[in-house]
Design an enzyme around this catalytic site. Structure first.
Site, PDB file in Angstrom:
ATOM      1  N   HIS A 139      23.009  39.658 -71.925  1.00  0.00           N
ATOM      2  CA  HIS A 139      24.306  40.091 -72.909  1.00  0.00           C
ATOM      3  C   HIS A 139      25.320  39.056 -73.004  1.00  0.00           C
ATOM      4  O   HIS A 139      25.700  38.853 -71.992  1.00  0.00           O
ATOM      5  CB  HIS A 139      24.740  41.520 -72.613  1.00  0.00           C
ATOM      6  CG  HIS A 139      25.693  42.027 -73.687  1.00  0.00           C
ATOM      7  ND1 HIS A 139      25.303  42.716 -74.722  1.00  0.00           N
ATOM      8  CD2 HIS A 139      26.964  41.664 -73.727  1.00  0.00           C
ATOM      9  CE1 HIS A 139      26.333  43.277 -75.603  1.00  0.00           C
ATOM     10  NE2 HIS A 139      27.417  42.521 -74.898  1.00  0.00           N
ATOM     11  N   CYS A 140      25.381  38.500 -74.141  1.00  0.00           N
ATOM     12  CA  CYS A 140      26.302  37.414 -74.016  1.00  0.00           C
ATOM     13  C   CYS A 140      27.722  37.894 -74.588  1.00  0.00           C
ATOM     14  O   CYS A 140      27.815  38.076 -75.762  1.00  0.00           O
ATOM     15  CB  CYS A 140      25.958  36.362 -75.058  1.00  0.00           C
ATOM     16  SG  CYS A 140      26.886  34.965 -75.229  1.00  0.00           S
ATOM     17  N   PRO A 141      28.662  37.826 -73.726  1.00  0.00           N
ATOM     18  CA  PRO A 141      30.060  38.082 -74.160  1.00  0.00           C
ATOM     19  C   PRO A 141      30.530  37.239 -75.211  1.00  0.00           C
ATOM     20  O   PRO A 141      31.572  37.551 -75.741  1.00  0.00           O
ATOM     21  CB  PRO A 141      30.958  38.365 -72.863  1.00  0.00           C
ATOM     22  CG  PRO A 141      29.884  37.099 -72.088  1.00  0.00           C
ATOM     23  CD  PRO A 141      28.602  37.176 -72.542  1.00  0.00           C
ATOM     24  N   GLY A 171      29.251  38.604 -78.292  1.00  0.00           N
ATOM     25  CA  GLY A 171      29.203  40.170 -78.557  1.00  0.00           C
ATOM     26  C   GLY A 171      27.965  40.926 -78.794  1.00  0.00           C
ATOM     27  O   GLY A 171      28.043  41.771 -79.614  1.00  0.00           O
ATOM     28  N   GLN A 172      26.896  40.369 -78.434  1.00  0.00           N
ATOM     29  CA  GLN A 172      25.756  40.791 -78.739  1.00  0.00           C
ATOM     30  C   GLN A 172      24.389  40.399 -77.648  1.00  0.00           C
ATOM     31  O   GLN A 172      24.577  39.620 -76.983  1.00  0.00           O
ATOM     32  CB  GLN A 172      24.929  40.198 -80.046  1.00  0.00           C
ATOM     33  CG  GLN A 172      23.937  40.883 -80.577  1.00  0.00           C
ATOM     34  CD  GLN A 172      23.869  42.282 -81.018  1.00  0.00           C
ATOM     35  OE1 GLN A 172      23.946  43.130 -80.326  1.00  0.00           O
ATOM     36  NE2 GLN A 172      24.040  42.537 -82.374  1.00  0.00           N
TER      37      GLN A 172
END
Length: 403
Positions: free
Chosen positions: A179-181, A184-185
């Site tokens: 999950h890549c901050p 945001g996805q």
């Protein structure tokens, strides 16, 4: 008399149980931390606009002095604009599409055939917890290798190979990478290609601005230090791009290695395929072909489809255990996948600490005591009824004799 109005049907995205956020009527799906997308956009667009402003000043300066070397600066400006637009475009594609969410089940699967499978997990469930009817893991064959797939207590399904449950988005995602901050996805099977193009374009943009800013300083009159003391905007861009390059550049090189070996970030940190054979590795050329030139699978969810509300809403098993009907509060819910509880004990340790013999004996004793109490009650009722019947018969007999 009030007539109840028929409930208006809802679309799937309106009753979605994940943490995603939808826009444009369910056409765009983002993660719960979609606000971080604005920060990422600012970190890209801000330096790019500053660089374009600097190039415009350079062009204006050359035109004022009637220099003939002003023409090459126009392509420099155009390349910066194109790279910025591409970077934002890939960022939006990565963050606004379904990463490969696996649809949830409304009830646990039927697993009668699962008991024929002899896995270590199955042996542990049968031996330690006879009330759990579904094994925690199941063996499947992938390219001639045996791979274990886990049961997800939230989505009530066996996850497909390479899928994992994202605790932030609260969904199981196919070929889950991480999950890549920054976008945001979740990064999964349907947006990994665009994610890699996003970080590689960001690295290219950083390198481009860094090199052109250095070139602009070096070719100014006087020494380099004198030029740097006068050109503060170029100094800031050089420092910013130098720091950013180590981040996006390192990320691009790392994912280049993952693609060449057909791994995900999750698999690389958890399974360590450098110590055992990777069942998904098909060779470097085929691995790159799979990521960049294969057809992206369609989404398994039609978020705009009309659904019954009980169909779309899947209540998470927070107050009861679907595996065996054991009542538990949400605070005491055990995370089966991680094998841990709030107090830090692993699940097998918790089960080992339970005295099963004493529990069975106490249950048998309670059942026996309940049966004996009920028998005494029945006997007492029967005796009272016999005494009452005898009294009525004797009373009627006396009245008959007197008559």
């Amino acid at each position: 008399m009030d007539i109840e109005k028929p409930q208006k049907p809802k679309r799937l995205y309106q009753v979605w149980r994940g943490s995603n956020r939808f826009f444009l009527g369910g056409r765009l799906i983002f993660g719960p931390d979609v606000s971080s997308l604005f920060l990422s956009t600012f970190l890209i667009v801000g330096p790019s606009i500053a660089f374009c402003i600097k190039i415009l000043f350079v062009i204006k300066h050359h035109l004022r002095e009637n220099k003939n070397d002003v023409v090459p600066w126009y392509p420099v400006l155009a390349v910066a604009i194109v790279l910025t637009i591409l970077d934002i475009f890939f960022l939006f594609l990565t963050s606004s599409r379904d990463p490969g969410i696996v649809p949830r089940n409304t009830k646990p699967p039927e697993c009668d055939e699962a008991f024929d499978i002899n896995t270590p997990s199955m042996e542990w469930v049968n031996g330690r917890t006879p009330h759990l009817k579904i094994p925690r893991t199941k063996d499947v064959s992938v390219n001639g290798h045996t791979v274990k797939v886990k049961f997800c207590d939230t989505c009530l399904l066996y996850r497909p190979p390479r899928a994992s449950h994202c605790s932030i988005c609260n969904n199981c995602v196919q070929r889950f990478d991480h999950h890549c901050p920054w976008v945001g996805q979740c990064i999964g099977i349907r947006n990994y290609r665009f994610f890699y193009m996003f970080i590689s374009t960001s690295m290219t943009l950083c390198s481009y601005i860094f090199v052109v800013s250095w070139y602009n300083i070096v070719h100014q009159k006087g020494s380099v230090w004198k030029a740097m003391s006068c050109d503060y905007l170029s100094d800031i861009l050089i420092v910013y791009c130098f720091v950013s390059f180590w981040f996006v550049g390192g990320l691009t090189i790392f994912h280049f290695y993952l693609i060449s070996t057909n791994q995900t970030t999750y698999e690389n940190f958890r399974y360590r395929y450098d110590k055992k054979e990777n069942p998904y590795n098909r060779g470097m050329i085929n691995n790159f072909r799979e990521i960049f030139f294969s057809r992206i699978p369609p989404s398994m969810n039609d978020f705009r489809a009309f659904v019954e509300e009980d169909e779309g809403t899947v209540v998470e098993p927070t107050n009861h255990n679907f595996m065996g009907g054991i009542i538990a509060s949400s605070k005491e819910k055990i995370d089966i996948e991680m094998g841990s509880k709030n107090n830090g004990l692993s699940l097998p340790d918790i089960l080992r600490n339970l005295e099963y013999d004493e529990i069975e004996e106490s249950m048998k004793y309670n059942e026996g005591s309940e049966k004996s109490d009920s028998n005494r009650y029945i006997i007492q009722v029967d005796e009272n009824e016999d005494e009452r019947c005898d009294g009525i018969i004797s009373k009627r007999t006396k009245e008959t004799r007197r008559a």
